[in-house]
Structures are given as C-alpha cells and as structure tokens.
Enzyme design. Structure first.
Site, PDB file in Angstrom:
ATOM      1  N   GLN A   1      28.672  15.346  22.474  1.00  0.00           N
ATOM      2  CA  GLN A   1      29.453  15.718  23.035  1.00  0.00           C
ATOM      3  C   GLN A   1      30.113  16.281  21.661  1.00  0.00           C
ATOM      4  O   GLN A   1      29.500  15.644  20.984  1.00  0.00           O
ATOM      5  CB  GLN A   1      30.485  14.531  23.090  1.00  0.00           C
ATOM      6  CG  GLN A   1      31.757  15.091  23.702  1.00  0.00           C
ATOM      7  CD  GLN A   1      32.478  13.437  23.867  1.00  0.00           C
ATOM      8  OE1 GLN A   1      31.707  11.525  24.001  1.00  0.00           O
ATOM      9  NE2 GLN A   1      33.745  13.593  24.417  1.00  0.00           N
TER      10      GLN A   1
ATOM     11  N   HIS B   1      33.432   4.792  31.826  1.00  0.00           N
ATOM     12  CA  HIS B   1      32.709   5.093  29.884  1.00  0.00           C
ATOM     13  C   HIS B   1      33.889   6.895  29.162  1.00  0.00           C
ATOM     14  O   HIS B   1      33.199   7.476  29.859  1.00  0.00           O
ATOM     15  CB  HIS B   1      31.572   5.604  29.796  1.00  0.00           C
ATOM     16  CG  HIS B   1      31.364   5.420  27.776  1.00  0.00           C
ATOM     17  ND1 HIS B   1      32.097   4.471  27.275  1.00  0.00           N
ATOM     18  CD2 HIS B   1      30.477   6.456  27.783  1.00  0.00           C
ATOM     19  CE1 HIS B   1      32.444   5.295  26.183  1.00  0.00           C
ATOM     20  NE2 HIS B   1      31.159   6.124  26.425  1.00  0.00           N
TER      21      HIS B   1
END
EC number: 1.1.1.27
Length: 322
Positions: A86, A180
């Site tokens: 990410q 999440h």
C-alpha cells in the site's frame, strides 16, 4: 493437523517487509519446528533463511530454509503476505485488482502441491483476498482465515490503555470489527474493562462521544500515518500473524479478531469480514457473534456491502483479463 504434534511446518509466501517480520516473530516465538519461505526473489529468501537461522542460536531450534511451492505438500499452515504494498495516499481497497492477480498465481501451485492444511492470509485488502483464497483453493471455509481486524483491535486496546491509565492492553476487552480498512468500526457497546462496560467507565470519567469517535478515527487512520512516515506497516501485523499462527499450531481454541466467513451472523452471508472467532488446530472453529447496538449493526452491514461490491468487481475484472 497434517504432521505430528511434535513437528509442525509453516510455509510463508511473500518475503517482503511483512513476511520477513513475521518470520522473525515466529523464530522468537518458537512455534513450528520447520519454516520455509517462498518468494519470487529466491536470493532474498535464501539470505533471510540464513539470517533467521542464526537467530535460533538465541531462541528455539528450528529448520528455516528457502522453499518451493512443492514444499507446501505436508505443511500445517501456509501464510500469504505476498502482494503489492500500500502506497501513501492509497487505500487498501485500491490494491484489489493488482493483488487478486498475484494471489491467483500463488494459491494454485500451493493447492497443486497436495497441501491440506490451513491458509492464513494477510495481504491487502485482506477480507477480499481471504474470500478469493477460499474460492481459488476450493478449501472448506474453516480452513481459510484472514488476519482481519486483529491489528486494528490491538491498536484500539493500546489506545484505551492511554485513555484509561490501565497499562496492560490485554485488560481491554474490545474489538474493531468489519473491513480491515476505512469502513471498520469500534464495537464500544460490547467493550468491557474488568467485566464493567467500557461506556459506563467512559461516562463516569467524563469521556465524551467525541472523544470516543476520535479514538476510533485515530485507530482507523493509524496505518496511513505510519505509511506516510516510514513507507509501510509491518511489525504490528507480523505480531498479529504470529499470534494467530500460535493459536492454530497449539490448538488453543483462542478467541481472536480475524476475517471469517459469514453464514447468517450479523445478517451477513457469503463474505469474509472482521469479527471475533474461535481459532484452533482445525482452523476457524466458530464465529463469536458480538451483540451490537443499532448504530454498530448498521456499520457492520455497510462495511460488508462495501467489501462485497469491490469483491464482485475485482473478481469480474480478473475473469475478463484471463
């Protein structure tokens, strides 16, 4: 379990920052007598295996080596951390198309090896990739688990210690639930401290709803803060994975917040999402359905809807690009 209780084997797929941190945590923890590492960069796995093997001189005996997918055949547990990382400004859901493609190239050779153990998935977006692992593998739902909101829950409990002055996070019985990611939420209505409802404690100590909302928001955004400062998060999730692995390998019947398959719980179906569940040597033994208030139930439903849309679109795109 696929091996004797006295010799357990874990294969890690993905030797990046999260994977190598998890491998180190497992070396320190002393669970699993055999630990293989698979990655497209073979030289890195060889180097990490040598480095980690040195650490066993101070910890526990363990066979650590650079592995191949064929080594999954007799493993008890395969842990998947491989995937595109990410980046700053990127949400976990933004990763879905890239990482679904990577995941499909991993699960197939693992299953073809004859693997019959448990999958533990940590690559993001974890709830979606856990569902995809279940679909790609054809495994029973109980044998596929995602790290889910385990790290988020730890972050909440740590934040609660700072708010309450009670220093041990293990004394905080509270959960982050849902995706999440950005639609996760704190299930404050079910949280307790020493058996006492946390919201009662908060009211008595002058903690406002705004204070609670801020703590929840800080937990939700903590990963972004860390990514902006150092590029990635890995120690926290590695510790979470080591804890879940221990519950599986030691057949603990431990209640942990993970990404679990829904069959009517919370009014949800055919989705993996973050909830407390009983984890043991057979995998996910039972979902613990937390009693949520009306606002939290709505958040859980909305979080699942967010995941389902991205999941459907992602799997469709993967199929079209084959």
């Amino acid at each position: 379990m696929s091996k004797t209780q006295n010799h357990q084997k874990v294969i890690l797929v993905g030797d990046g920052a999260v994977g190598s941190s998890y491998a180190y945590a497992m070396a320190l923890q002393g669970t699993a007598e055999e630990f293989g590492i698979v990655d497209v960069v073979k030289e890195r796995t060889e180097g990490d295996a040598l480095d980690l093997f040195d650490a066993t001189g101070f910890t526990f005996p363990k066979k650590i080596y650079a592995a191949e997918y064929s080594d999954c055949k007799d493993a008890d547990l395969v842990v998947i951390t491989a995937g595109a990382p990410q980046k700053p400004g990127e949400t976990r859901l933004d990763l879905v198309n890239k990482n679904l493609k990577i995941l499909s190239s991993i699960v197939k050779p693992v299953v073809e090896s004859g693997f019959d153990g448990i999958f533990l998935v940590a690559a993001n977006p974890v709830d979606i990739l856990t569902y995809a692992t279940w679909k790609f593998s054809g495994f029973p739902k109980e044998k596929v688990i995602g790290s889910g909101t385990s790290l988020d829950t730890a972050r909440l409990r740590v934040a609660m210690t700072e708010m309450t002055g009670i220093k041990d996070p293990r004394s905080m019985h509270a959960y982050i639930m849902g995706e999440h990611g950005d639609s996760e939420f704190a299930a404050y209505s079910a949280a307790t401290i020493g058996g006492r409802p946390f919201l009662d404690w908060a009211k008595e100590h002058g903690v406002s709803k705004e204070d609670l909302d801020k703590m929840e928001d800080d937990v939700r955004n903590k990963a972004y803060e860390i990514i902006n400062k150092k590029g990635a998060t890995f120690y926290g999730v590695a510790a979470a994975l080591a804890r879940i692995s221990k519950a599986i390998l030691r057949d603990e019947n431990a209640v942990l917040p993970v990404s679990a398959y829904m069959e009517g719980q919370y009014g949800l179906n055919d989705i993996f999402i973050g909830t407390p569940a009983v984890v043991n040597g057979t995998g996910l033994h039972e979902v613990i359905e937390v009693p949520l208030n009306e606002e939290e139930s709505k958040k859980m439903t909305e979080s699942a809807a967010t995941l389902k849309k991205v999941l459907t679109d992602g799997l469709k795109a993967l199929e079209e690009n084959k």
